[in-house]
Scaffold this motif. Structure first.
Motif, mmCIF file in Angstrom:
data_model
loop_
_atom_site.group_PDB
_atom_site.id
_atom_site.type_symbol
_atom_site.label_atom_id
_atom_site.label_comp_id
_atom_site.label_asym_id
_atom_site.label_seq_id
_atom_site.Cartn_x
_atom_site.Cartn_y
_atom_site.Cartn_z
ATOM 1 N N ALA A 87 0.838 -1.195 0.000
ATOM 2 C CA ALA A 87 0.000 0.000 0.000
ATOM 3 C C ALA A 87 0.877 1.251 0.000
ATOM 4 N N THR A 88 0.455 2.279 -0.749
ATOM 5 C CA THR A 88 1.270 3.473 -0.917
ATOM 6 C C THR A 88 0.425 4.725 -0.717
ATOM 7 N N ALA A 89 0.892 5.610 0.159
ATOM 8 C CA ALA A 89 0.272 6.922 0.338
ATOM 9 C C ALA A 89 1.119 7.956 -0.385
ATOM 10 N N ILE A 90 0.469 8.847 -1.139
ATOM 11 C CA ILE A 90 1.180 9.840 -1.938
ATOM 12 C C ILE A 90 0.667 11.228 -1.585
ATOM 13 N N VAL A 91 1.593 12.135 -1.307
ATOM 14 C CA VAL A 91 1.267 13.544 -1.099
ATOM 15 C C VAL A 91 1.992 14.345 -2.170
ATOM 16 N N VAL A 92 1.245 15.123 -2.938
ATOM 17 C CA VAL A 92 1.801 15.911 -4.028
ATOM 18 C C VAL A 92 1.611 17.388 -3.708
ATOM 19 N N THR A 93 2.691 18.156 -3.777
ATOM 20 C CA THR A 93 2.629 19.606 -3.567
ATOM 21 C C THR A 93 3.158 20.299 -4.809
ATOM 22 N N ASN A 94 2.264 20.984 -5.504
ATOM 23 C CA ASN A 94 2.641 21.771 -6.680
ATOM 24 C C ASN A 94 2.755 23.236 -6.275
ATOM 25 N N THR A 95 3.890 23.852 -6.560
ATOM 26 C CA THR A 95 4.115 25.257 -6.227
ATOM 27 C C THR A 95 4.417 26.026 -7.509
ATOM 28 N N TYR A 96 3.668 27.115 -7.726
ATOM 29 C CA TYR A 96 3.829 27.928 -8.926
ATOM 30 C C TYR A 96 4.165 29.359 -8.504
ATOM 31 N N ASP A 97 5.245 29.895 -9.061
ATOM 32 C CA ASP A 97 5.682 31.251 -8.734
ATOM 33 C C ASP A 97 5.717 32.107 -9.990
ATOM 34 N N GLY A 98 5.525 33.423 -9.792
ATOM 35 C CA GLY A 98 5.672 34.380 -10.886
ATOM 36 C C GLY A 98 4.738 34.110 -12.041
ATOM 37 N N ARG A 99 5.295 34.097 -13.257
ATOM 38 C CA ARG A 99 4.485 33.896 -14.447
ATOM 39 C C ARG A 99 3.700 32.596 -14.400
ATOM 40 N N LEU A 139 -6.079 24.343 -2.181
ATOM 41 C CA LEU A 139 -5.483 25.445 -2.927
ATOM 42 C C LEU A 139 -5.100 26.577 -1.988
ATOM 43 N N LEU A 140 -3.835 27.006 -2.067
ATOM 44 C CA LEU A 140 -3.339 28.126 -1.277
ATOM 45 C C LEU A 140 -2.832 29.186 -2.253
ATOM 46 N N ASP A 141 -3.476 30.342 -2.276
ATOM 47 C CA ASP A 141 -3.118 31.406 -3.212
ATOM 48 C C ASP A 141 -2.592 32.608 -2.428
ATOM 49 N N ILE A 150 -0.823 23.897 -4.602
ATOM 50 C CA ILE A 150 -1.923 22.942 -4.664
ATOM 51 C C ILE A 150 -1.430 21.646 -4.042
ATOM 52 N N ILE A 151 -2.106 21.191 -2.984
ATOM 53 C CA ILE A 151 -1.704 19.995 -2.248
ATOM 54 C C ILE A 151 -2.731 18.899 -2.515
ATOM 55 N N GLN A 152 -2.244 17.743 -2.935
ATOM 56 C CA GLN A 152 -3.113 16.625 -3.287
ATOM 57 C C GLN A 152 -2.713 15.387 -2.502
ATOM 58 N N HIS A 153 -3.701 14.533 -2.203
ATOM 59 C CA HIS A 153 -3.468 13.288 -1.476
ATOM 60 C C HIS A 153 -4.052 12.123 -2.278
ATOM 61 N N TYR A 154 -3.232 11.081 -2.441
ATOM 62 C CA TYR A 154 -3.662 9.910 -3.199
ATOM 63 C C TYR A 154 -3.231 8.637 -2.478
ATOM 64 N N SER A 155 -3.772 7.519 -2.956
ATOM 65 C CA SER A 155 -3.400 6.218 -2.411
ATOM 66 C C SER A 155 -3.430 5.185 -3.530
ATOM 67 N N ILE A 156 -2.502 4.231 -3.452
ATOM 68 C CA ILE A 156 -2.474 3.099 -4.371
ATOM 69 C C ILE A 156 -2.442 1.837 -3.521
ATOM 70 N N SER A 157 -3.420 0.957 -3.717
ATOM 71 C CA SER A 157 -3.496 -0.253 -2.893
ATOM 72 C C SER A 157 -2.286 -1.155 -3.122
ATOM 73 N N ASN A 158 -1.804 -1.209 -4.354
ATOM 74 C CA ASN A 158 -0.604 -1.998 -4.645
ATOM 75 C C ASN A 158 0.134 -1.354 -5.806
ATOM 76 N N ILE A 159 1.262 -0.758 -5.514
ATOM 77 C CA ILE A 159 2.025 -0.046 -6.530
ATOM 78 C C ILE A 159 2.873 -0.992 -7.374
ATOM 79 N N TRP A 160 2.966 -2.264 -6.962
ATOM 80 C CA TRP A 160 3.832 -3.225 -7.643
ATOM 81 C C TRP A 160 3.097 -3.928 -8.778
#
Length: 310
Positions: A87-99, A139-141, A150-160
């Motif tokens: 089982a795999t927990a995934i946290v994704v943080t996308n950060t955008y600056d300027g243009r 979303l944090l602006d 933008i912070i996202q949370h995901y899960s994969i029951s079996n990444i293999w």
């Protein structure tokens, strides 16, 4: 930047920039960026080079100075926490600056919450089978500094997945996406004119993996330069976590014809640095641990024949 060499035509002037004089200092503002934020001296403006000042006393084309204000930067950080059972927990943080924050804010303004969630999930489904969202994207602006997170949370029951190359082995693949999307791939290798580059560009993708088991990975640190293109890749292991970082930047807006051989060589080499494949044997079960009698009997028969021959 070559507009000063063109014959005058109204077709060239398809954009409006406002020159603001504040405290006897000129500021150039692109008013078509309606979703741009941040202080006046930190707002990005494209490198147009020159323009016509709408002033009866203007001599003609005036120079629009290049600036480092509001420079683009996109940082993608993915953290994989892989339990021993798969089982795999995934946290994704996308950060955008300027243009890049301007572009993302504009894209978000045209979508509702459901569409945003669907787009993010469908994107990751292309790379990770069975992935599901475990929370709504947050979303944090920060309009003052013109930054969006933008912070996202995901899960994969079996990444293999079963290995296609080895029997009784399983694999998982981690991909540094987005890098190749920022590279122009021409249809022909030979060119007489320069190849356009996205400029300025600064895109960083970092993958952090916490495996909870022993993995063996070869550290890497590689920089590829091809004219205006700079690519850097690093794979390392610190604090019981693996980290894979890929970054692409552009130094100017074009690749010259003389630089095309280097550019094509970079296009051939970069894909080999954009993913990490982990392979391990399938965990033994009670059935697998029992003796393989056909192999055992064949071994005994072989030993008997060797004795007879001896």
């Amino acid at each position: 930047a070559t507009i000063k060499n063109f014959i005058p035509t109204p077709l060239i002037f398809d954009h409006v920039i406002v020159r603001v004089m504040l405290n006897e200092k000129p500021y150039f503002v692109d008013v078509t960026r309606s979703n741009q934020r941040g202080p006046l001296n930190q707002r990005f403006i494209n490198y147009f080079g020159a323009g016509v000042l709408l002033d009866p006393n203007a001599p003609g084309l005036i120079t629009i100075p290049e600036t480092t204000a509001g420079m683009p930067k996109t940082t993608i950080q993915e953290h994989f926490d892989i339990a021993t059972n798969g089982a795999t927990a995934i946290v994704v943080t996308n950060t955008y600056d300027g243009r890049d924050a301007d572009f993302m804010r504009q894209a978000i303004a045209s979508l509702n919450q459901d569409a945003i969630e669907k787009n993010f999930l469908e994107f990751y489904q292309k790379y990770y089978k069975g992935i599901v969202a475990t929370a709504h994207p947050r979303l944090l602006d920060d309009e003052r500094s013109n930054r969006i997170q933008i912070i996202q949370h995901y899960s994969i029951s079996n990444i293999w997945n079963p290995s296609l190359l080895q029997t009784n082995y399983i694999t998982c693949d981690f991909v540094s996406f987005g890098i190749f999307d920022r590279l122009y791939i021409p249809t022909r290798k030979e060119r007489k004119l320069p190849l356009a580059m996205s400029f300025p560009e600064n895109y960083i993708h970092t993958i952090r993996i916490k495996p909870h088991e022993s993995w063996q990975i070869v550290p890497k640190d590689k920089t590829i330069r091809a004219g205006a293109l700079v690519f850097h890749h690093r794979t390392s292991y610190t604090n019981h976590e693996f980290e894979i970082t890929s970054q692409i930047t552009s130094l100017r807006s074009q690749i010259t014809p003389a630089e095309m051989p280097q550019y094509w060589a970079a296009l051939d080499e970069i894909p080999h640095l954009l993913d990490l494949v982990i392979t391990k044997p399938v965990a033994s079960s009670g059935k697998n641990e029992s003796a393989n009698w056909s192999v055992l009997l064949a071994g005994i028969f072989y030993c008997v024949m060797l004795s007879v021959v001896a």
